[in-house]
Each structure stands twice: as structure tokens, then as C-alpha cells.
Scaffold this active site. Sequence first.
Site, mmCIF file in Angstrom:
data_model
loop_
_atom_site.group_PDB
_atom_site.id
_atom_site.type_symbol
_atom_site.label_atom_id
_atom_site.label_comp_id
_atom_site.label_asym_id
_atom_site.label_seq_id
_atom_site.Cartn_x
_atom_site.Cartn_y
_atom_site.Cartn_z
ATOM 1 N N GLN A 18 0.779 -1.245 0.000
ATOM 2 C CA GLN A 18 0.000 0.000 0.000
ATOM 3 C C GLN A 18 0.808 1.293 0.000
ATOM 4 O O GLN A 18 0.511 2.203 -0.774
ATOM 5 C CB GLN A 18 -0.970 0.022 1.196
ATOM 6 C CG GLN A 18 -1.872 1.243 1.205
ATOM 7 C CD GLN A 18 -2.863 1.283 2.344
ATOM 8 O OE1 GLN A 18 -3.501 2.295 2.596
ATOM 9 N NE2 GLN A 18 -3.026 0.184 3.050
ATOM 10 N N GLU A 139 0.939 -0.795 8.780
ATOM 11 C CA GLU A 139 0.129 0.392 9.033
ATOM 12 C C GLU A 139 0.010 0.724 10.516
ATOM 13 O O GLU A 139 0.357 1.821 10.966
ATOM 14 C CB GLU A 139 -1.275 0.176 8.434
ATOM 15 C CG GLU A 139 -2.329 1.183 8.856
ATOM 16 C CD GLU A 139 -2.056 2.588 8.390
ATOM 17 O OE1 GLU A 139 -2.219 3.524 9.196
ATOM 18 O OE2 GLU A 139 -1.687 2.765 7.221
ATOM 19 N N ASP A 168 0.297 4.027 5.963
ATOM 20 C CA ASP A 168 0.602 3.591 4.599
ATOM 21 C C ASP A 168 0.325 4.694 3.582
ATOM 22 O O ASP A 168 1.242 5.300 3.029
ATOM 23 C CB ASP A 168 -0.210 2.343 4.259
ATOM 24 C CG ASP A 168 0.452 1.063 4.755
ATOM 25 O OD1 ASP A 168 1.681 0.974 4.700
ATOM 26 O OD2 ASP A 168 -0.268 0.157 5.198
ATOM 27 N N GLY A 243 -8.581 21.388 20.178
ATOM 28 C CA GLY A 243 -8.138 22.649 19.606
ATOM 29 C C GLY A 243 -8.756 23.835 20.321
ATOM 30 O O GLY A 243 -9.282 23.715 21.433
ATOM 31 N N GLY A 244 -8.701 24.997 19.675
ATOM 32 C CA GLY A 244 -9.234 26.205 20.289
ATOM 33 C C GLY A 244 -10.742 26.226 20.409
ATOM 34 O O GLY A 244 -11.298 26.947 21.233
#
Length: 410
Positions: A18, A139, A168, A243-244
Site C-alpha cells: 500500500q 500500518e 501507509d 483545539g481552540g
Amino acid sequence: MTPKALEGIRVLDMTHVQSGPSATQLLAWLGADVVKLEAPTGDITRRQLRDLPDVDSLYFTMLNCNKRSITLNTKTERGKEILTELIRRSDVMVENFGPGAIDRMGFTWDRIKEINPRIVYASIKGFGDGPYTNFKAYEVVAQAMGGSMSTTGFEDGPPLATGAQIGDSGTGVHAVAGILAALFQRERTGRGQRVNVAMQHAVLNLCRVKLRDQQRLAHGPLAEYPNEDFGDEVPRSGNASGGGQPGWAVKCAPGGPNDYVYVIVQPVGWKPISELIGRPELADDPEWATPEARLPKLNKMFQLIEEWSSTLPKWEVLERLNAHNIPCGPILSTKEIIEDRSLVANEMVVTVPHPERGEFVTVGSPLKLSDSPVDVVASPLLGEHNEEVYVGELGLGDEELRLLKSNGVI
């Protein structure tokens, strides 16, 4: 017709499974002539995870579109001679064998650039130089060692792999970026160069924000996370955005495994959300009115939203939230995605005719260039282009081609 972006660039594709094929397929979609070199037995994925007997598997067909296929036993002396000529005629060579495999064939980087000083030689490995160099990589191994698994999942559960193939195919995209940069630099220097991309490194690059948060931990708990306890490493935090702007996946009716909508609560979105959930008084309540006031009780905030959303189908939740410009998205199952008309219209879900399978559905190119449109063509049959390449381009005779086949060279 306008030439494709990479028209005239020839890629010798010695990749399998892959990570490598995902990279060379993108190059083919950009217009490169990708010649996939396989052992006479073929890429192992031709036979893996078959859904139909005696035909190439979807695993192979979905990662090898728009390529040509030749077979060659590079362990034979004549095979090495032919490989030398293929290298001489190529602009790019890509491989993802185990460390040192190409060197042991007799094709070190020094030898390769002696054959063709202009070639860009790209290798995808599991790890960079160091104690992990010779580890086998898959993977989820790359996810485990690149920072993804330790930060994916819920606080009270085990580390989890992501369904996205960031180890991959994610590495494949990084390899394409390196190859294109090397080709661009060649325009100035006239020289090719070595491009090395490690799966662990690519995953780590995609986990960059988690290393941001690892450093922020030195200054106290991460307020944007719903976790109550923090140690000395970034915790798993479920579906929190981290996050914010806080986000979470809230349940919808009728309660199936993918009946969820992911909702982001921006400061400007709190007033319309409070009205939608039937709690308009929370918009002005000092305990809820500001992002700072809501941060300590993110779990409670999303519980209130879920009490509303769980009474409605996800598409109705989506419609109501979007009417107020609130960032959100339904959790789409693979069945919903493969049937999504907009993805079909955008040529991201593509039906491709195949000479042995009939039709199959694949993922189209996410790179949309106005002057280099992509027409997805079926993956090649094993050795389909042997005569075309060996006779038509390398100039071998028909009799030699027959002998090469009977002697197991192709």
C-alpha cells in the site's frame, strides 16, 4: 489536448502492498507514465482479501490504477541487465522493500546514480536510521510508534488505531511531495537525488498538534480537553477536538452505530445552539455565556446538546445547525460514502471498468488540477505491458521475449 502535469515523466514503480503503490498511483493520476515492475508471481495484494475468485483483488485494483505492468525476475543476471536499462530510461524510481533489499540486488544509490545521474530515487521504509531501522513496519505499527495510537481512544480505554491509513497511504502522500520537490530541483541542478520517507516520521508529522500539547502540559492541565486528570503525557480524550474550539460527536435518532453529528461550539455559535436545544437562558447566564465559563464543563455542555440531538435524525440536526452557520458534520458510514451523489459528482467515488472483474468502485484523485484532469483507468493485469515495454521501447526481439518468459526471467 493540454499535456498532463507530469506528462513525459517516467516512473519505475518497484513498490508493493500500500504505502508505495498509493504514492505511484497519485503520480500516475498527475500524468506520469508509471511502469509497475512486478516479480513474475505478481504483487502479493493481487491475491489478498479477494472478494471474487481468480481475479485481482480490490486491494490491488484500488491502489494501482493508471499504471502499466511488466514482470521481471531481478534475481537473474539477465533480469539485472534489463533493470539497469529500465533505470537508465526512468526519471523516478520508487521502492518500499525491506531495508537494504535493493542494495543486495546490486543496485546501491551510488550504482543507480552512475547508471542515471538524473534519476530521483525514492524509498519508503518503516523507520529512519537508528534502533528501529530493521523493524518490520505495518500500518498500525507506524500508528503505534508515531504518536497516533497513544492519543486515540477514550481515557479509560486502550490505545486505538484510526481507520484512516495514515501509516501507509499517509506516507505515500509524503513521498509524492518529496518526489515532486526533487523533480523541480532537478530543473535547476540537472541532477537527481535520493528521497527517503519513513512511515513513523509521516505519522508523527500528522500528529504534530499532540506534540504541541505535550509541551503545553509543562504549564498545567489542558483546559480544552474534557479529561479531569493529567499526568506527564498527553491523554486520550475521546472525540474532543483538542483545539481552540471544543467539539464532540453527539448522538442522533434512531440511535444506530453511525447516527451521530460532530458539533463544534464556537463563541458566536453558543447563542443559536442554546436556542435550538430549548435553553435560551444559557446564552446570557454568566455560568455559560463565555468560552472560559464553558471550558470546565464541556461534558455537561455536550450532554445538553445531545439531549436535543438524540430526538432528531442526523440529517435534520445537520440542517438545523447549518442554518445558523454552526460547524458540524454527520458521521458518514462507508455505505453512505460510497452512495454519496456529491462524492460521485466530484469524481471522488468512481466506477471503473475492469477486463476481468467487470466494474469496481474506487476512490478518485483528491488532487484537482484545472489543466490536468484525471481519468481513472483500471489497474493493469499482471505483465500486461511486457511486449509493449520490452519489445516496443527497449527494443528486444520477439524471440528473446519468448525465451525470457520460458526461462523465468519475465
